[in-house]
Design a protein around this motif. Structure first.
Motif, mmCIF file in Angstrom:
data_model
loop_
_atom_site.group_PDB
_atom_site.id
_atom_site.type_symbol
_atom_site.label_atom_id
_atom_site.label_comp_id
_atom_site.label_asym_id
_atom_site.label_seq_id
_atom_site.Cartn_x
_atom_site.Cartn_y
_atom_site.Cartn_z
ATOM 1 N N PHE B 539 0.864 -1.173 0.000
ATOM 2 C CA PHE B 539 0.000 0.000 0.000
ATOM 3 C C PHE B 539 0.899 1.222 0.000
ATOM 4 N N GLY B 540 0.323 2.386 -0.155
ATOM 5 C CA GLY B 540 1.164 3.568 -0.151
ATOM 6 C C GLY B 540 0.318 4.806 -0.207
ATOM 7 N N MET B 541 0.872 5.895 0.317
ATOM 8 C CA MET B 541 0.158 7.163 0.267
ATOM 9 C C MET B 541 0.842 8.150 -0.671
ATOM 10 N N GLY B 542 1.973 7.772 -1.249
ATOM 11 C CA GLY B 542 2.553 8.582 -2.305
ATOM 12 C C GLY B 542 3.433 9.717 -1.815
ATOM 13 N N THR B 543 3.781 10.568 -2.765
ATOM 14 C CA THR B 543 4.785 11.586 -2.506
ATOM 15 C C THR B 543 4.235 12.984 -2.739
ATOM 16 N N TYR B 544 4.230 13.749 -1.664
ATOM 17 C CA TYR B 544 3.855 15.164 -1.681
ATOM 18 C C TYR B 544 4.143 15.675 -0.290
ATOM 19 N N GLY B 545 4.209 16.976 -0.126
ATOM 20 C CA GLY B 545 4.403 17.524 1.216
ATOM 21 C C GLY B 545 5.699 17.057 1.860
ATOM 22 N N SER B 546 6.727 16.810 1.059
ATOM 23 C CA SER B 546 8.035 16.381 1.579
ATOM 24 C C SER B 546 7.893 15.270 2.607
ATOM 25 N N ARG B 547 7.181 14.227 2.220
ATOM 26 C CA ARG B 547 6.936 13.131 3.160
ATOM 27 C C ARG B 547 7.714 11.868 2.824
ATOM 28 N N SER B 548 8.375 11.832 1.660
ATOM 29 C CA SER B 548 8.926 10.556 1.207
ATOM 30 C C SER B 548 10.014 10.022 2.120
ATOM 31 N N LEU B 549 10.970 10.876 2.480
ATOM 32 C CA LEU B 549 12.068 10.385 3.299
ATOM 33 C C LEU B 549 11.626 10.245 4.757
ATOM 34 N N ALA B 550 10.972 11.290 5.271
ATOM 35 C CA ALA B 550 10.606 11.274 6.690
ATOM 36 C C ALA B 550 9.618 10.151 7.006
ATOM 37 N N VAL B 551 8.678 9.907 6.108
ATOM 38 C CA VAL B 551 7.670 8.884 6.377
ATOM 39 C C VAL B 551 8.010 7.596 5.616
ATOM 40 N N GLY B 552 8.217 7.721 4.293
ATOM 41 C CA GLY B 552 8.542 6.537 3.485
ATOM 42 C C GLY B 552 9.898 5.950 3.848
ATOM 43 N N THR B 726 19.594 20.086 12.745
ATOM 44 C CA THR B 726 18.992 19.733 14.035
ATOM 45 C C THR B 726 18.112 18.533 13.727
ATOM 46 N N GLU B 727 18.471 17.393 14.237
ATOM 47 C CA GLU B 727 17.763 16.185 13.818
ATOM 48 C C GLU B 727 16.339 16.137 14.356
ATOM 49 N N CYS B 728 15.445 15.687 13.520
ATOM 50 C CA CYS B 728 14.065 15.449 13.942
ATOM 51 C C CYS B 728 14.084 14.449 15.106
ATOM 52 N N THR B 729 13.227 14.706 16.095
ATOM 53 C CA THR B 729 13.304 13.888 17.316
ATOM 54 C C THR B 729 12.477 12.607 17.248
ATOM 55 N N HIS B 730 11.588 12.502 16.278
ATOM 56 C CA HIS B 730 10.637 11.393 16.389
ATOM 57 C C HIS B 730 10.633 10.431 15.219
ATOM 58 N N ASN B 731 11.525 10.591 14.221
ATOM 59 C CA ASN B 731 11.614 9.499 13.259
ATOM 60 C C ASN B 731 12.989 8.862 13.343
ATOM 61 N N PRO B 732 13.085 7.592 12.974
ATOM 62 C CA PRO B 732 14.335 6.869 13.241
ATOM 63 C C PRO B 732 15.527 7.398 12.445
ATOM 64 N N LEU B 733 15.278 8.121 11.368
ATOM 65 C CA LEU B 733 16.383 8.642 10.570
ATOM 66 C C LEU B 733 16.803 10.046 11.007
ATOM 67 N N GLY B 734 15.986 10.715 11.791
ATOM 68 C CA GLY B 734 16.308 12.092 12.195
ATOM 69 C C GLY B 734 16.160 13.100 11.071
ATOM 70 N N VAL B 735 15.397 12.727 10.041
ATOM 71 C CA VAL B 735 15.300 13.576 8.849
ATOM 72 C C VAL B 735 14.041 14.445 8.891
ATOM 73 N N LYS B 736 14.067 15.518 8.130
ATOM 74 C CA LYS B 736 12.866 16.365 7.995
ATOM 75 C C LYS B 736 12.417 16.280 6.541
ATOM 76 N N GLY B 737 12.465 17.374 5.804
ATOM 77 C CA GLY B 737 12.029 17.329 4.404
ATOM 78 C C GLY B 737 12.572 18.560 3.725
ATOM 79 N N CYS B 738 12.914 18.449 2.450
ATOM 80 C CA CYS B 738 13.599 19.573 1.801
ATOM 81 C C CYS B 738 12.946 20.016 0.506
ATOM 82 N N GLY B 739 11.940 19.305 0.055
ATOM 83 C CA GLY B 739 11.448 19.522 -1.299
ATOM 84 C C GLY B 739 10.763 20.851 -1.531
ATOM 85 N N GLU B 740 10.218 21.432 -0.480
ATOM 86 C CA GLU B 740 9.378 22.604 -0.690
ATOM 87 C C GLU B 740 9.986 23.883 -0.165
ATOM 88 N N ALA B 741 11.088 23.739 0.605
ATOM 89 C CA ALA B 741 11.674 24.880 1.299
ATOM 90 C C ALA B 741 11.890 26.079 0.381
#
Ligand code: FES
Ligand code: FES
Lengths: 156, 789
Positions: B539-552, B726-741
């Motif tokens: 299943f999948g919810m796709g890519t938008y809102g800079s979610r691919s790395l942080a969530v996917g 500054t690493e994100c505190t709640h995902n295992p990779l510590g990543v945020k998102g960069c696509g829209e900045a």
């Protein structure tokens, strides 16, 4: 009305019967299955369709296949040798000069025409030259770097 | 260190195929026996369809079938997000049928579907269709649309209102503003934009009579969501009978998130004509059928105390929905906009009212940044106006009001809980890179050349990695927003990852491979990333809102954890050791304190050739994870634009542009820089060049690349990109998102620079896009002497 056109595409002689209104890009994509050349607009603005005809870059969405009868056509598919990229392609790869890749074939073909006429272009000459090519992904920053780097590689 | 380790600028796997012309985009695909669809679209912005005569067209050469609204027997294209008005009433949600039934509501609305042996034949036939239209009054202007005496797009939507929503306590904030030392005010328009991915949308619908299976190939950012929406709501097909494939996609920027009528049309018609049906948009068609972006009119106030501290903000926005509600349209100006109005600041009280309005225009939906660019533009224009009226330097007023590093986690007054941030060092990087201190000397030098030089600062925060299912559910989302990954370790140790994220230029095949190669200690080349096919991916919810790395990416990370756990059990069995004694280091399973090791390949081979496995040990090495994040991630940064204006022509040259961003941990800095560049180009495009213009009859005047100004290489500078971490505190990779900045920070930075350049002339306001013409006019009216010349 249909017409017969003959030309050399990527070094191979081809001949096809097409409707007179068929554009070069349609011949390449639909008849010859050379889908590396893309269509991004219908107003000759985007440059996704750039190929070389008799050594010059042209927008293949703007020229009839019939006008290219007897011509020598080169598309993006002809540049690499096996798995070895052309130096300009390689420069795009190493400089991250592409994202979605849709504008990329047109960019590379356009860049090669620039370098053929101006082997050592300045940054602003590259930016000016790209007037006819739209990229929505890269902000052009890395495309410009790629072309400068590709030109350098081709000089040496 | 692994040569493709996390953190290295690894060149991209996907590039070979794109550079050699071997990518496979939807229009490159041809199915055996396929036919071609052409859609006859409305030339009117608003009209009743009295009758449609297709008889001549049906008899034209090559025509196979023609369908109109009378033939459409399935559901409407749904909106994915329910927003209630402040009085609790649900939003006005009119139906959206893929073929218009009785009325057309914008130029480009679908009137008839023509299917023929070739595309030219379909187009020729469409010319023969006679539609008897009765033109109706048109409403284009949002403020007029909502004013009460207006024409109606939908009879059932009085005042053209979709919803009237608010957040915050208006009375309290009015009181705070009344008691403030000073109040900055702005009135701004966030111009309507078109995403203009260079690849036009396309769709191929097929039906296999033998199995009852439908297949749709489409230019989509999220094939599973398309399957869900089209299957459940439009065509009412069970999911297992519907496969949606999004192959290589040539850019999206939001415009390919949504479920579009054309996708439903070709899928619906495929069994009716018994052949695969291909539709490809022409560019001029994209302009009137792709969802547009932005389009807000806003009045804003920012109240300050005597020391220049922000005390309250009040925002009132009208947001254009266009004629129909596109998939995410309703949440963009509410949950993705109003919730970001705290920006990077400690403004204690915020009220925002949003009225969403129908007009006879193309539907509006998410476009790169979706809501956050609009919010940032409002906040950062207000902050600069506050700087102007207080005389406090733009950098200083921001620093004074920033949320400080020790205040995180920080609860804003507009619902978000920022997990972590450290804005000051990022701004300092931007200031240093831009040589902010040296600006006045450069301005003086430019003035000697007769040029107006300006510098503009904008800070931004965005909420991305959208988002915890529980939160979005409570806000009216009709879906969960997690991500899924399946990791398959093959018998000899190579790996295929199936991800529910979708790539359309972001380089996932490379970034995700880095994560896998790094964690499993295997060669990068031995990893394949599969995305974009509902038949392959759970299943999948796709890519938008800079979610691919942080969530996917986090889903992949968690699936790898499960792989390592299972492989450790197998390794322990093979090594005749206890599980607790086996550790996994650099791709080797080792019995602690011994030199007994096994490679991943040995373990995976045994997993598939389990000749001596005990009964309780399950063969195979394949794991799956669904990751639902605990919060959004909050990238933030400061962008600084410096430019010169030629007062004789109004022409702008951007002299330098610095983007300093904090995206958390960086997996591939080369790709991150590229994402920032692309976003900046779109943000600068919005500020200087791009914008839709409708005339009062609802014709889109900027309806092609001839009239809508796309940024080209010579409009843009080379960018300077700085990052802090500054690493994100709640995902295992510590990543945020960069696509829209880039698209979020750049419009405000650029407009602040323009207003700064024009400030010596007393100009304090200018609308986007700040075209040479607009700037020249502003200069002429500000300087009577110049105007009189
Ligand atoms: S497709 Fe030829 S210029 Fe756009
Ligand atoms: S790389 Fe996507 S349009 Fe240029």
């Amino acid at each position: 009305m249909s017409v017969t056109v003959s030309m050399t595409v990527n070094g191979k002689a081809i001949s096809a019967e097409v409707e007179a209104r068929t554009l070069l890009v349609q011949l390449l994509r639909d008849e010859l299955e050379l889908t590396g050349t893309h269509v991004g607009c219908d107003t000759s603005q985007c440059g996704a369709c750039v190929v070389h005809v008799d050594g010059k870059s042209i927008k293949s969405c703007t020229v009839l296949a019939a006008q290219c009868d007897g011509a020598e056509v080169t598309t993006i598919e002809a540049l690499a040798t096996g798995d070895t990229l052309h130096p300009m392609q390689e420069a795009f790869r190493t400089n991250h000069g592409l994202q979605c890749g849709f504008c990329t074939p047109g960019m590379v073909m356009s860049a090669l025409d620039l370098v053929a006429n101006n082997p050592d272009p300045s940054e602003s000459e590259v930016r000016d030259w790209l007037e006819g090519n739209i990229c929505r992904c890269t902000g052009y920053h890395n495309i410009v770097k790629s072309i400068l780097d590709g030109a350098k590689a081709m000089r040496s | 260190m692994h040569e493709h380790a996390i953190g290295l600028p690894v060149t991209r796997k996907e590039d070979f195929r794109f550079l050699t012309g071997h990518g496979t985009y939807t229009d490159d695909i041809n199915r055996p026996n396929q036919v071609y669809a052409y859609i006859l679209r409305s030339p009117h912005a608003h009209a009743a369809i009295k009758s449609i005569d297709t008889s001549a067209a049906s008899a034209a050469p090559g025509v196979i079938a023609i369908f109109t609204g009378a033939d459409w027997d399935a559901g409407g294209v749904p909106c994915g997000w329910q927003v209630n008005s402040k009085d609790g009433s649900p939003m006005n949600e009119p139906p959206h049928y893929p073929l218009c039934k009785d009325r057309v509501r914008h130029v480009g609305d679908q009137v008839a579907l023509v299917i023929a042996e070739s595309l030219p034949q379909a187009k020729d036939a469409a010319e023969l269709i006679v539609v008897d239209y009765e033109e109706l009054p048109v409403v284009i202007d949002m403020e007029k649309a909502i004013a009460g005496d207006s024409n109606l797009v939908w009879d059932e939507a009085p005042n053209n209102l979709c919803y009237d929503w608010e957040i915050g306590d208006e009375a309290e904030i009015d009181a705070a503003i009344a008691g403030a030392a000073q109040v900055a005010e702005v009135e701004i328009v966030n111009n309507r934009l078109i995403a203009n991915a260079v690849e036009p949308r396309a769709a191929i619908g097929e039906y296999a009579r033998g199995t009852g299976q439908y297949t749709l190939h489409t230019t989509s950012q999220n094939p599973h969501v398309i399957r869900l929406l089209m299957g459940a709501f439009v065509l009412q097909l069970p999911e297992h009978k519907l496969r949606v494939v999004a192959p290589d996609v040539g850019g999206g920027f939001g415009s390919k998130i949504f479920h579009y009528a054309e996708e439903a049309l070709v899928t619906w018609a495929a069994p009716k004509v018994g052949r695969p049906i291909k539709w490809t948009a022409e560019r001029n068609e994209s302009f009137i059928s792709d969802a547009h972006g932005r389009d807000h009119v806003t009045r804003g106030k920012l109240a300050l105390d005597a020391d220049g501290n922000f005390v309250a903000m009040k925002i009132s926005t009208i947001a254009n929905m266009g004629a129909y509600l596109s998939t995410f349209s309703t949440c963009v100006p509410t949950y993705l906009y109003a919730t970001l109005l705290a920006g990077n600041y400690t403004t204690p009280q915020i009220h925002c009212n949003v009225r969403a309005v129908f007009t006879n225009t193309v539907p509006v939906d998410a476009y790169r940044g979706a809501g956050r660019p609009e919010a940032t533009y409002v906040v950062e224009r207000l902050v600069n106006e506050a700087s102007r009226i207080t005389g406090i330097d733009p950098v200083e007023i921001r620093r004074r009001n920033y949320i400080k590093a020790d205040q995180f986690p920080y609860q804003t007054p507009v619902a978000l809980m920022y997990d972590i941030g450290n804005y000051e060092p990022t701004m300092s990087k931007a200031i240093a890179a831009a040589d902010y201190a040296g600006f006045e000397a450069r301005r003086a030098e430019a003035a000697q050349r007769g040029m107006l030089r300006g510098i503009g600062v904008a800070s931004y925060i965005e909420a991305c990695g959208i988002a915890p299912s529980q939160v979005v559910g409570s806000l009216g989302a009709r879906a969960g927003l997690y991500e899924c990954a399946k990791v398959r370790v093959h018998p000899t140790g190579s790996v295929t990852v199936f991800t529910g994220s979708h790539a359309h230029g972001q380089g996932h095949e490379t970034t995700f491979s880095q994560i896998v190669a790094d964690r499993l200690g295997i060669p990068f080349e031995n990893v394949d990333i599969v995305h974009g096919d509902t038949d392959k991916i759970p299943f999948g919810m796709g890519t938008y809102g800079s979610r691919s790395l942080a969530v996917g990416g986090s889903a992949i990370y968690n699936a790898i954890d499960k792989i390592i756990a299972k492989a450790t059990v197998i390794a322990a069995h093979l090594l005749e050791a206890s599980e607790q004694d086996v550790e996994f280091v650099d791709g080797q399973f080792r019995v602690a304190g011994t030199d007994k090791t096994l490679g991943l390949g040995d373990v995976s081979l045994a997993a598939y050739v389990p000749h001596n496995f005990p009964e309780e040990l399950e063969p195979g090495l394949e794991e799956q994870a669904f990751y639902d994040p605990a919060n959004f991630t909050y990238p933030a940064g400061t962008h600084i634009c410096e430019l010169e204006i030629d007062p004789d022509t109004g022409e702008v040259e951007i002299v330098s542009f610095v983007a300093a961003d904090d995206f958390g941990r960086i997996i591939n800095p080369m790709i991150v820089d590229g994402q920032v560049h692309g976003g900046l180009a779109q943000g600068i495009g919005q500020a200087l060049l791009e914008g839709c213009v409708y005339d009062q009859d609802g014709q889109l005047l900027t309806g092609s690349y001839m009239d809508y100004t796309m940024p080209r290489a010579d409009n843009l500078p080379a960018f300077q990109v700085e990052t802090s971490v500054t690493e994100c505190t709640h995902n295992p990779l510590g990543v945020k998102g960069c696509g829209e900045a880039g698209a979020i920070g750049a419009p405000a930075a650029t407009m602040n620079a323009i207003l700064n350049a024009l400030s010596p002339l007393g100009i304090t306001d200018l609308a986007m896009p700040a075209t040479p013409h607009r700037i020249w006019q502003a200069i002429r009216s500000a300087t009577p002497a110049a105007a009189a010349e």
